[in-house]
Write a protein that holds these residues in place. Structure first.
Motif, PDB file in Angstrom:
ATOM      1  N   THR A 145      39.982  43.083  26.568  1.00  0.00           N
ATOM      2  CA  THR A 145      40.652  44.357  26.821  1.00  0.00           C
ATOM      3  C   THR A 145      41.762  44.501  25.788  1.00  0.00           C
ATOM      4  O   THR A 145      42.630  43.635  25.656  1.00  0.00           O
ATOM      5  N   ASN A 202      47.446  48.599  34.459  1.00  0.00           N
ATOM      6  CA  ASN A 202      48.312  47.773  35.316  1.00  0.00           C
ATOM      7  C   ASN A 202      49.539  48.629  35.638  1.00  0.00           C
ATOM      8  O   ASN A 202      49.702  49.728  35.077  1.00  0.00           O
ATOM      9  N   ASP A 204      42.889  48.926  26.931  1.00  0.00           N
ATOM     10  CA  ASP A 204      43.997  48.523  27.798  1.00  0.00           C
ATOM     11  C   ASP A 204      45.083  49.589  27.757  1.00  0.00           C
ATOM     12  O   ASP A 204      46.094  49.436  27.062  1.00  0.00           O
ATOM     13  N   ARG A 230      50.802  36.561  26.378  1.00  0.00           N
ATOM     14  CA  ARG A 230      51.996  36.087  27.102  1.00  0.00           C
ATOM     15  C   ARG A 230      52.121  34.569  27.025  1.00  0.00           C
ATOM     16  O   ARG A 230      53.232  34.038  27.105  1.00  0.00           O
ATOM     17  N   PHE A 255      45.707  35.819  30.266  1.00  0.00           N
ATOM     18  CA  PHE A 255      46.630  36.567  29.402  1.00  0.00           C
ATOM     19  C   PHE A 255      46.960  35.747  28.149  1.00  0.00           C
ATOM     20  O   PHE A 255      47.826  34.867  28.185  1.00  0.00           O
ATOM     21  N   LYS A 267      41.900  45.544  40.949  1.00  0.00           N
ATOM     22  CA  LYS A 267      42.613  44.466  40.262  1.00  0.00           C
ATOM     23  C   LYS A 267      43.591  43.812  41.232  1.00  0.00           C
ATOM     24  O   LYS A 267      44.406  44.495  41.872  1.00  0.00           O
ATOM     25  N   THR A 269      41.173  48.994  31.382  1.00  0.00           N
ATOM     26  CA  THR A 269      42.065  48.251  32.287  1.00  0.00           C
ATOM     27  C   THR A 269      43.418  48.939  32.318  1.00  0.00           C
ATOM     28  O   THR A 269      43.907  49.416  31.293  1.00  0.00           O
ATOM     29  N   ARG A 314      47.133  40.814  21.513  1.00  0.00           N
ATOM     30  CA  ARG A 314      48.180  41.409  20.671  1.00  0.00           C
ATOM     31  C   ARG A 314      47.728  41.588  19.226  1.00  0.00           C
ATOM     32  O   ARG A 314      48.370  42.322  18.485  1.00  0.00           O
ATOM     33  N   ALA A 363      42.694  39.103  28.111  1.00  0.00           N
ATOM     34  CA  ALA A 363      43.710  40.150  28.264  1.00  0.00           C
ATOM     35  C   ALA A 363      44.981  39.763  27.517  1.00  0.00           C
ATOM     36  O   ALA A 363      45.070  38.668  26.949  1.00  0.00           O
ATOM     37  N   SER A 364      45.938  40.670  27.551  1.00  0.00           N
ATOM     38  CA  SER A 364      47.194  40.474  26.821  1.00  0.00           C
ATOM     39  C   SER A 364      46.896  40.150  25.352  1.00  0.00           C
ATOM     40  O   SER A 364      47.449  39.230  24.769  1.00  0.00           O
TER      41      SER A 364
HETATM   42  C1  E4P Z   1      45.214  43.867  31.247  1.00  0.00           C
HETATM   43  O1  E4P Z   1      44.443  43.781  32.165  1.00  0.00           O
HETATM   44  C2  E4P Z   1      46.550  43.260  31.266  1.00  0.00           C
HETATM   45  O2  E4P Z   1      47.307  43.736  32.324  1.00  0.00           O
HETATM   46  C3  E4P Z   1      47.211  43.494  29.928  1.00  0.00           C
HETATM   47  O3  E4P Z   1      46.311  43.124  28.911  1.00  0.00           O
HETATM   48  C4  E4P Z   1      48.546  42.763  29.793  1.00  0.00           C
HETATM   49  O4  E4P Z   1      49.003  42.903  28.472  1.00  0.00           O
HETATM   50  P1  E4P Z   1      50.514  42.580  28.031  1.00  0.00           P
HETATM   51  O5  E4P Z   1      50.742  41.115  28.212  1.00  0.00           O
HETATM   52  O6  E4P Z   1      50.576  42.983  26.605  1.00  0.00           O
HETATM   53  O7  E4P Z   1      51.397  43.388  28.921  1.00  0.00           O
END
Ligand code: E4P
Length: 217
Positions: A183, A28, A6, A132, A129, A83, A26, A166, A163-164
């Motif tokens: 990711t 963004n 990512d 988040r 996500f 995307k 990925t 951490r 995704a997202s």
């Molecule tokens: C990937 O496709 C997402 O855009 C990404 O994992 C978002 O991550 P974040 O919430 O840490 O910004």
């Protein structure tokens, strides 16, 4: 489980790709900003480095402009994945683009119903996500589990792209639940290898090996 990285920073992708850990990438708009590079230029470079899908995100929100931007992104390389935002216009574009044979990644998913809609629109990937949601004191991993169950109930082909992410625990739990892909930011991907007992054990083996006075080969 497949690992996507990512980031839009080419050197980070190269390092992990050389380790054999990268099944895709990925990006963004925020990651493009962080890279300091032009979206088309950097995405082209990333696509030439990795064999797997590289997600590049449209910036438009209305159907017509999304489709125009998608046409530009689609021309970057064969392994591009378009995307799209999880909105009605984004889903409409998803349906049209997948019907045309493009790979699609529907992003900014925060509910199981949104994921259901993305599957019905034929998305190649859905991006829930985790982090988040965790930030709002809602367990993001519960969402992965709900989507897994719904997709299995109806045999949807859409792949769950966690995704997202951490933490290393997010990766483990997403794998246990059965997400198809995670990711992962480069630092978290590298942290997966770490365990203090591995370091301690290696130190002890190396010390004993030195005492044997032997060499191999
Ligand atoms: C990937 O496709 C997402 O855009 C990404 O994992 C978002 O991550 P974040 O919430 O840490 O910004």
């Amino acid at each position: 489980m497949k690992f996507f990285v990512d980031t839009a920073v080419v050197d980070e992708i190269k390092e992990l790709n050389d380790l054999g850990l990268v099944d895709g990438v990925t990006t963004n708009p925020s990651l493009i900003l962080k890279s300091g590079r032009d979206i088309i230029e950097v995405t082209k470079e990333i696509c030439s480095l990795v064999d797997g899908p590289v997600s590049a995100e449209v910036a438009a929100t209305d159907y017509e402009t999304i489709m125009k931007e998608a046409a530009v992104i689609a021309k970057i390389a064969d392994n591009i994945c378009i995307k799209l935002p999880l909105t009605l216009d984004g889903l409409k574009a998803c349906k049209a683009l997948t019907s045309d044979g493009h790979k699609t990644n529907v992003t900014l998913c925060f509910s199981a119903n949104q994921a259901l809609l993305a599957a019905k629109a034929g998305a190649t990937y859905i991006s829930p996500f985790i982090g988040r949601l965790d930030d709002m004191a809602i367990d993001g991993l519960d969402l992965i589990a709900e989507i897994r169950q719904i997709y299995d109930n109806y045999d949807y082909d859409t792949q769950i792209l966690a995704a997202s992410i951490r933490t290393v625990n997010h990766v483990k739990e997403a794998a246990l639940i059965g997400a198809d892909v995670s990711t992962v930011p480069p630092s978290t991907l590298k942290a997966l290898v770490k365990h203090p007992l591995t370091d301690k054990g290696l130190e002890a083996f190396l010390a004993d090996w030195a005492k044997t006075g032997q060499t191999i080969g």
